[in-house]
Design an enzyme around this catalytic site. Structure first.
Site, mmCIF file in Angstrom:
data_model
loop_
_atom_site.group_PDB
_atom_site.id
_atom_site.type_symbol
_atom_site.label_atom_id
_atom_site.label_comp_id
_atom_site.label_asym_id
_atom_site.label_seq_id
_atom_site.Cartn_x
_atom_site.Cartn_y
_atom_site.Cartn_z
ATOM 1 N N CYS A 13 0.882 -1.314 -0.467
ATOM 2 C CA CYS A 13 -0.170 0.038 0.247
ATOM 3 C C CYS A 13 1.090 1.199 0.166
ATOM 4 O O CYS A 13 0.166 1.998 -0.888
ATOM 5 C CB CYS A 13 -0.560 -0.255 1.381
ATOM 6 N N ASN A 14 1.838 1.118 0.682
ATOM 7 C CA ASN A 14 2.703 2.517 0.598
ATOM 8 C C ASN A 14 3.425 2.235 -0.478
ATOM 9 O O ASN A 14 3.738 3.818 -0.941
ATOM 10 C CB ASN A 14 3.334 2.350 1.955
ATOM 11 N N HIS A 21 10.944 0.650 2.339
ATOM 12 C CA HIS A 21 9.802 1.156 1.477
ATOM 13 C C HIS A 21 11.180 1.871 0.069
ATOM 14 O O HIS A 21 10.462 1.465 -0.872
ATOM 15 C CB HIS A 21 9.230 2.222 1.807
ATOM 16 N N HIS A 49 -2.648 5.956 6.588
ATOM 17 C CA HIS A 49 -1.211 5.779 6.625
ATOM 18 C C HIS A 49 -1.404 7.645 5.944
ATOM 19 O O HIS A 49 -1.446 8.150 5.208
ATOM 20 C CB HIS A 49 0.181 5.765 5.567
HETATM 21 P P1 NAD Z 1 -5.862 -10.507 6.005
HETATM 22 O O1 NAD Z 1 -5.103 -11.388 7.247
HETATM 23 O O2 NAD Z 1 -6.738 -9.844 6.411
HETATM 24 O O3 NAD Z 1 -6.236 -11.591 5.541
HETATM 25 C C1 NAD Z 1 -5.730 -13.184 4.188
HETATM 26 C C2 NAD Z 1 -6.756 -14.306 5.141
HETATM 27 O O4 NAD Z 1 -5.901 -15.684 3.983
HETATM 28 C C3 NAD Z 1 -7.566 -15.065 5.805
HETATM 29 O O5 NAD Z 1 -8.613 -14.540 5.203
HETATM 30 C C4 NAD Z 1 -7.042 -15.683 6.043
HETATM 31 O O6 NAD Z 1 -7.540 -16.862 6.538
HETATM 32 C C5 NAD Z 1 -6.213 -16.606 4.724
HETATM 33 N N1 NAD Z 1 -5.460 -17.357 4.880
HETATM 34 C C6 NAD Z 1 -4.150 -17.596 5.964
HETATM 35 N N2 NAD Z 1 -3.697 -19.020 5.667
HETATM 36 C C7 NAD Z 1 -4.118 -19.220 4.441
HETATM 37 C C8 NAD Z 1 -3.829 -20.231 3.164
HETATM 38 N N3 NAD Z 1 -3.041 -21.167 3.920
HETATM 39 N N4 NAD Z 1 -4.545 -20.163 2.571
HETATM 40 C C9 NAD Z 1 -5.517 -19.539 1.964
HETATM 41 N N5 NAD Z 1 -6.045 -18.470 2.799
HETATM 42 C C10 NAD Z 1 -5.194 -18.624 4.338
HETATM 43 O O7 NAD Z 1 -3.992 -10.412 5.665
HETATM 44 P P2 NAD Z 1 -3.878 -9.309 4.934
HETATM 45 O O8 NAD Z 1 -4.128 -8.257 5.302
HETATM 46 O O9 NAD Z 1 -5.262 -9.317 4.064
HETATM 47 O O10 NAD Z 1 -3.326 -8.763 3.976
HETATM 48 C C11 NAD Z 1 -2.877 -10.135 2.859
HETATM 49 C C12 NAD Z 1 -1.979 -9.476 1.816
HETATM 50 O O11 NAD Z 1 -1.941 -8.259 1.808
HETATM 51 C C13 NAD Z 1 -0.189 -9.077 2.659
HETATM 52 O O12 NAD Z 1 0.553 -10.089 1.808
HETATM 53 C C14 NAD Z 1 -0.092 -8.166 2.881
HETATM 54 O O13 NAD Z 1 1.324 -7.282 2.859
HETATM 55 C C15 NAD Z 1 -0.971 -7.473 1.906
HETATM 56 N N6 NAD Z 1 -1.086 -5.732 2.336
HETATM 57 C C16 NAD Z 1 -2.173 -5.811 3.350
HETATM 58 C C17 NAD Z 1 -2.761 -4.081 3.665
HETATM 59 C C18 NAD Z 1 -3.662 -4.431 4.373
HETATM 60 O O14 NAD Z 1 -3.287 -3.141 4.853
HETATM 61 N N7 NAD Z 1 -3.571 -4.974 5.249
HETATM 62 C C19 NAD Z 1 -2.069 -3.668 2.181
HETATM 63 C C20 NAD Z 1 -0.993 -4.160 1.238
HETATM 64 C C21 NAD Z 1 -1.252 -5.268 1.406
#
Ligand code: NAD
Length: 338
Positions: free
Chosen positions: A140-141, A194, A220
């Site tokens: 995101c950042n 970043h 952020h």
């Molecule tokens: P989250 O924890 O909210 O969601 C992850 C999901 O994956 C959960 O629903 C979980 O049940 C599922 N999961 C876990 N293990 C699994 C497996 N082995 N197989 C299938 N599903 C599985 O996480 P998120 O915040 O959505 O982050 C996901 C990705 O996106 C990460 O790489 C994170 O760094 C990135 N990201 C997150 C954000 C944020 O602010 N939340 C922003 C940008 C990028």
């Protein structure tokens, strides 16, 4: 129709699934969860077939009244392309599954660049995603940095960037993380990751970033300073921001000076989940000092800005030949950006 599976139906995955469903050229063939939860119930209400990573847990879901379509392996086979939105570090382990079934995959910013060998930003390198099997949408950042730095580079050339990220402590639904009452240097070392992450997309940019975490959940805030190669022109940069559909200009008359004000605005707009897919640049902060130094504040909705980038990345990799501008316009129109 491009058949899309979302492996990991969490904060990012559930938003990507809804954004994909809104596109005229894509459909969701399945989403996945690991255990019964409120999000699993929502997947059912949205009509998304629900698959599970560990099929031995099927009875747990069924006893909770949640219908299961099959295993994650079956979901992958039904898809043209998989968006992996599992927690950082888990996605890389899924790579062999995508290879096994010969499927295209897109990872998120929690994975290292090496997971795909190619990092994506719609505004910067859309065409480079064409013909690829694997890609990673930057965090995101980094997405927010990519958009504004590319714009400034196109306008005046960017000599170097110095930026500080004031990061949210946790997503709104996450009660396990913090801080509750502290400003945390995260990382305490300089530079933060970043800058190098931005260079996976824009390798020519000289950038040093620092980051800290504060007790807030919605967004952020970036404090950005760019040294320009040519003399800057504030009116020109404001005009370019106005014409960039993924960067919103927050005007002074609105009175919005905070992430709280932005959240209220997104909510009043009727945006789903109060999502702000655009970076939010505060117009009154955009300043040129000593001719060639550009300063600004921008707020980034961490749960939302990468969602539209995932949609464009799907289209670049799995869709008909289309330009970045056409894809971005189609994505935005389908989501009723205004
Ligand atoms: P989250 O924890 O909210 O969601 C992850 C999901 O994956 C959960 O629903 C979980 O049940 C599922 N999961 C876990 N293990 C699994 C497996 N082995 N197989 C299938 N599903 C599985 O996480 P998120 O915040 O959505 O982050 C996901 C990705 O996106 C990460 O790489 C994170 O760094 C990135 N990201 C997150 C954000 C944020 O602010 N939340 C922003 C940008 C990028």
């Amino acid at each position: 129709m491009i058949k899309v599976a979302v492996n990991g139906y969490g904060t990012i995955g559930k938003r990507v699934a809804d954004a994909v469903s809104a596109q005229p050229d894509m459909e969701i063939v399945g989403v996945s969860k690991t255990r019964p939860s409120a999000e699993a119930v929502i997947a059912g209400k949205r009509g998304y077939p629900l698959y599970i990573a560990d099929i031995s847990k099927k009875a747990d879901f069924e006893s909770a009244g949640i219908a299961i379509a099959g295993s994650v392996e079956e979901m992958i086979q039904a898809a043209d392309i998989v968006v992996d939105a599992t927690p950082g570090g888990i996605g890389a382990k899924n790579r062999e599954l995508y290879e096994k079934y010969g499927k295209m995959a897109i990872w998120q910013g929690g994975e290292a660049h090496d997971v795909a060998g190619f990092s994506f930003s719609s505004s910067c390198n859309f065409d480079d995603a064409k013909g690829r099997t694997f890609a990673r949408v930057v965090s995101c950042n980094t997405t927010g940095l990519c958009r504004i730095i590319k714009l400034a580079d196109d306008a005046f050339g960017v000599e170097k960037v110095r930026a500080t990220m004031v990061r949210r402590g946790a997503d709104p639904g996450d009660s396990k993380r913090g801080p509750v009452d502290a400003i945390v240097l995260n990382p305490v070392t300089i530079p933060s990751h970043h800058g190098p992450d931005l260079q996976t997309v824009l390798p020519e940019i000289d950038i040093v970033t620092t980051a800290l975490v504060v007790p807030t959940t919605f967004m952020h805030m970036h404090i950005l300073q760019m040294d320009l190669k040519e003399t800057g022109d504030r009116d020109k940069i404001l005009e370019m921001i106005k014409n960039h559909s993924r960067i919103g200009l927050i005007k002074g008359f609105t009175g919005i000076k905070s992430t709280a004000g932005l959240k209220e605005y997104a909510s009043d707009l009727g945006r789903p989940r109060s999502d702000l897919w655009e970076s939010c640049v505060f117009e009154d902060s955009v300043s040129i000092v000593d001719d060639k130094e550009l300063y600004l504040f921008q707020a980034i909705h961490q749960e939302a800005d990468v969602v539209v980038e995932n949609v464009d990345c799907i289209r670049a990799m799995a869709g008909d030949d289309i330009t970045a501008a056409e894809s971005i316009a189609l994505t935005d129109r389908s989501l009723n950006f205004e």
